[in-house]
Design a protein around this motif. Structure first.
Motif, short mmCIF file in Angstrom:
data_model
loop_
_atom_site.label_atom_id
_atom_site.label_comp_id
_atom_site.label_asym_id
_atom_site.label_seq_id
_atom_site.Cartn_x
_atom_site.Cartn_y
_atom_site.Cartn_z
N LYS A 187 48.83 36.98 37.29
CA LYS A 187 49.00 38.41 37.51
C LYS A 187 50.01 39.00 36.53
N VAL A 188 51.08 38.25 36.30
CA VAL A 188 52.12 38.70 35.37
C VAL A 188 51.58 38.70 33.94
N LYS A 189 50.79 37.68 33.61
CA LYS A 189 50.20 37.59 32.28
C LYS A 189 49.30 38.79 32.00
N GLU A 190 48.52 39.19 32.99
CA GLU A 190 47.65 40.34 32.84
C GLU A 190 48.46 41.63 32.69
N ALA A 191 49.59 41.69 33.43
CA ALA A 191 50.47 42.86 33.32
C ALA A 191 51.05 42.99 31.92
N TRP A 192 51.45 41.85 31.35
CA TRP A 192 51.96 41.86 29.97
C TRP A 192 50.88 42.32 29.00
N LYS A 193 49.68 41.85 29.19
CA LYS A 193 48.58 42.21 28.30
C LYS A 193 48.35 43.72 28.31
N LEU A 194 48.36 44.33 29.49
CA LEU A 194 48.16 45.76 29.61
C LEU A 194 49.33 46.53 29.00
N SER A 195 50.54 46.07 29.26
CA SER A 195 51.72 46.76 28.75
C SER A 195 51.79 46.70 27.23
N LEU A 196 51.58 45.52 26.67
CA LEU A 196 51.68 45.34 25.22
C LEU A 196 50.58 46.07 24.46
N SER A 197 49.42 46.22 25.09
CA SER A 197 48.29 46.85 24.41
C SER A 197 48.24 48.35 24.59
N SER A 198 48.99 48.89 25.56
CA SER A 198 48.79 50.28 25.94
C SER A 198 50.04 51.15 25.95
N VAL A 199 51.23 50.56 25.85
CA VAL A 199 52.47 51.33 25.99
C VAL A 199 53.30 51.25 24.72
N HIS A 200 53.79 52.39 24.27
CA HIS A 200 54.64 52.45 23.08
C HIS A 200 56.04 51.95 23.45
N PRO A 201 56.53 50.90 22.77
CA PRO A 201 57.84 50.34 23.14
C PRO A 201 59.02 51.23 22.79
N GLY A 202 58.79 52.21 21.93
CA GLY A 202 59.88 53.11 21.56
C GLY A 202 60.11 54.22 22.57
N THR A 203 59.03 54.73 23.16
CA THR A 203 59.12 55.84 24.10
C THR A 203 58.82 55.45 25.54
N GLY A 204 58.11 54.32 25.72
CA GLY A 204 57.71 53.92 27.07
C GLY A 204 56.51 54.68 27.58
N GLU A 205 55.89 55.50 26.74
CA GLU A 205 54.73 56.29 27.15
C GLU A 205 53.43 55.55 26.86
N ILE A 206 52.40 55.86 27.65
CA ILE A 206 51.08 55.27 27.43
C ILE A 206 50.47 55.86 26.16
#
Length: 298
Positions: free
Chosen positions: A60-79
């Motif tokens: 479940k955590v691995k899937e959460a990382w996959k979604l976060s890394l592929s969909s969220v900008h690390p500079g702003t935190g926005e989708i």
């Protein structure tokens, strides 16, 4: 420090690590997930400190990382908007790259396809930059049609020149799209994620690294199909089966671009490092850290 950057600080230290993660992250099916599910994944990662220490032990955590890394900008935190997410790169870029490499009847048709072969320009590049890129991309076709070249010269302008030209245009495209990063600078932080300042030198380094990786991506993605087709021509396979040319070119282009995409994204770390002595004087006076970090982007 954003959780995405925390992930890359521990899981992206080697090229092989980054390659395996990007091969998973770039799965286009990730685009089917809703923003609500992405937000839930981010919340899980932000509230569970254990996931940052052992990020890939739980499914479940691995899937959460996959979604976060592929969909969220690390500079702003926005989708990130759907079409600009990394997993959308392959399905959007492949048909445009393929169309730009097809034989054209004239320079006008070539210019049209070269303009559409620059997916990153949308809403970002100025009209002059787009026109320049399109004209330069169509230059080989213009020369061939105007001078009616044949033999070795036609081979050079038709098959050889477009490869380095496309690589150079990819660099130019990235430099224009992300010009504000080296003009205004990007944030640099210490190992704990504390922002130390904004650096133009770090911004230039981030853009240069991305531009080089993009040039390698498109250059190689063109070389591989064209080289294979050249050998097929020598075996007379395509002369006996002319209708196989277009589907073969498409399959080879998709395969080459798909294989090179995670390689391109993995060449340089997402969490880039820059030495303190390479930064501006005002930042030098703000910290004693010998190495600082920045978000390179894609």
């Amino acid at each position: 420090m954003d959780v995405n950057l925390q992930f890359w600080s521990t899981e992206g230290k080697s090229f092989f690590q980054r390659f395996l993660h990007w091969a998973d992250i770039l799965d286009p099916t990730v685009l089917l997930n809703s923003n609500k599910k992405i937000e839930k994944s981010r919340l899980l990662l932000q509230t569970n400190a254990q996931t940052l220490q052992e990020p890939l032990q739980d499914k479940k955590v691995k899937e959460a990382w996959k979604l976060s890394l592929s969909s969220v900008h690390p500079g702003t935190g926005e989708i990130i908007p759907l079409v600009f997410r990394p997993p959308a790169f392959l399905p959007l870029a492949t048909p445009l790259l393929f169309a730009s490499l097809l034989p054209h009847r004239g320079a006008k048709q070539a210019i049209i396809w070269q303009e559409t072969a620059l997916p990153q320009k949308q809403l970002l590049m100025c009209t002059g930059a787009v026109s320049y890129s399109a004209c330069m991309g169509a230059f080989p076709y213009f020369v061939m049609t105007q001078h009616k070249l044949s033999g070795p010269m036609q081979t050079f302008f038709k098959r050889i020149l477009p490869i380095p030209l496309l690589a150079c245009l990819s660099v130019f495209n990235v430099m224009i799209v992300r010009g504000t990063e080296y003009e205004n600078g990007i944030e640099v932080m210490d190992k704990n994620g504390k922002v130390i300042g904004v650096s133009q030198k770090a911004g230039l380094k981030a853009v240069q690294e991305t531009a080089l990786s993009r040039a390698a991506l498109f250059g190689t993605a063109v070389i591989i199909p064209e080289s294979l087709l050249y050998f097929l021509y020598r075996t007379n396979f395509l002369l006996r089966n002319p209708h196989a040319l277009t589907p073969l070119r498409l399959v080879m282009t998709v395969s080459a671009l798909g294989a090179m995409l995670p390689v391109s994204f993995s060449v340089f770390p997402q969490l880039g490092e820059i030495k303190r002595d390479d930064l501006e004087k005002e930042i030098l006076s703000s910290t004693e850290e010998t190495e600082l970090f920045y978000n390179r982007g894609v």
